[in-house]
Design an enzyme around this catalytic site. Structure first.
Site, mmCIF file in Angstrom:
data_model
loop_
_atom_site.group_PDB
_atom_site.id
_atom_site.type_symbol
_atom_site.label_atom_id
_atom_site.label_comp_id
_atom_site.label_asym_id
_atom_site.label_seq_id
_atom_site.Cartn_x
_atom_site.Cartn_y
_atom_site.Cartn_z
ATOM 1 N N VAL A 1 8.190 -4.912 -1.079
ATOM 2 C CA VAL A 1 8.546 -3.478 -1.701
ATOM 3 C C VAL A 1 8.527 -2.196 -1.304
ATOM 4 C CG1 VAL A 1 7.414 -2.710 -4.483
ATOM 5 C CG2 VAL A 1 7.485 -5.158 -3.873
ATOM 6 N N HIS B 1 1.731 0.297 -0.676
ATOM 7 C CA HIS B 1 0.928 -0.652 -1.321
ATOM 8 C C HIS B 1 -0.160 -1.208 -0.940
ATOM 9 C CE1 HIS B 1 4.545 -3.205 -1.501
ATOM 10 N NE2 HIS B 1 3.213 -4.352 -1.211
ATOM 11 N N MET B 2 -1.483 -1.480 -1.197
ATOM 12 C CA MET B 2 -2.244 -1.567 -0.817
ATOM 13 C C MET B 2 -2.871 -3.313 -1.566
ATOM 14 S SD MET B 2 -6.612 -0.485 -0.294
ATOM 15 C CE MET B 2 -5.854 0.454 2.000
HETATM 16 P P1 AMP Z 1 5.004 -6.628 -0.750
HETATM 17 O O1 AMP Z 1 5.339 -8.333 0.364
HETATM 18 O O2 AMP Z 1 3.420 -6.961 1.016
HETATM 19 O O3 AMP Z 1 5.777 -5.958 -0.487
HETATM 20 O O4 AMP Z 1 3.775 -6.922 -1.878
HETATM 21 C C1 AMP Z 1 5.142 -6.850 -3.123
HETATM 22 C C2 AMP Z 1 3.373 -7.721 -4.429
HETATM 23 O O5 AMP Z 1 4.443 -6.944 -5.085
HETATM 24 C C3 AMP Z 1 4.185 -9.179 -4.218
HETATM 25 O O6 AMP Z 1 2.518 -9.418 -4.188
HETATM 26 C C4 AMP Z 1 4.597 -9.347 -5.543
HETATM 27 O O7 AMP Z 1 3.833 -10.185 -6.194
HETATM 28 C C5 AMP Z 1 4.240 -7.670 -6.224
HETATM 29 N N1 AMP Z 1 5.047 -7.696 -7.423
HETATM 30 C C6 AMP Z 1 6.145 -7.607 -7.163
HETATM 31 N N2 AMP Z 1 7.306 -7.003 -8.281
HETATM 32 C C7 AMP Z 1 5.554 -6.522 -8.895
HETATM 33 C C8 AMP Z 1 5.885 -5.832 -10.572
HETATM 34 N N3 AMP Z 1 6.699 -5.664 -11.374
HETATM 35 N N4 AMP Z 1 4.430 -5.842 -10.855
HETATM 36 C C9 AMP Z 1 3.159 -6.373 -10.173
HETATM 37 N N5 AMP Z 1 3.537 -6.705 -8.960
HETATM 38 C C10 AMP Z 1 5.082 -7.254 -8.824
#
Ligand code: AMP
Ligand code: ZN
Length: 113
Positions: free
Chosen positions: A95, A99-100
């Site tokens: 994403v 984000h942390m």
């Molecule tokens: P990253 O791989 O570090 O970019 O982490 C993205 C994180 O976002 C993953 O741990 C996903 O499980 C989480 N994620 C994706 N969509 C959502 C959502 N709608 N609400 C909460 N977490 C999400």
């Protein structure tokens, strides 16, 4: 704005929000990798760690501060926890709004996978 996390900030899609202030939002990860797995994000859209500007530094510090505050509230601050920020493809970022990850409630190994 097509960004998933901006949509959570703007209440366009639901998020399981655990903390909010003027600068940051924290919500439970949809696919938790630990008993507690919370994402802490700046309300300002910043795509990757590489896009942080000097004017963002107070907000970035607040992400870390918020992680520690939540860890204390949840009761695992003293036993320990894991904080992770992934950057770009090779770092595992999926994403593109920084984000942390705050993960606690189990033991973590090192090096990370
Ligand atoms: P990253 O791989 O570090 O970019 O982490 C993205 C994180 O976002 C993953 O741990 C996903 O499980 C989480 N994620 C994706 N969509 C959502 C959502 N709608 N609400 C909460 N977490 C999400
Ligand atoms: Zn965004």
């Amino acid at each position: 704005m097509e960004c998933l996390f901006c949509k959570i900030i703007n209440r366009e899609i639901p998020g399981d929000i655990v903390y909010e202030d003027d600068e940051v939002l924290a919500f439970n990860d949809l696919n938790p990798q630990a008993p507690t797995h919370i994402l802490i994000i700046p309300k300002k859209h910043i795509a990757t760690l590489n896009d942080i500007e000097e004017s963002d530094l107070a907000t970035i510090g607040r992400l870390q501060y918020t992680a520690a505050q939540i860890a204390k509230e949840k009761g695992f601050a003293d036993e320990g926890y894991r904080v992770v920020m992934n950057c770009n493809d090779m770092g595992g970022q999926t994403v593109y709004h920084i984000h942390m990850h705050l993960m606690g409630g189990r033991e973590f190994t090192w090096p990370a996978g």
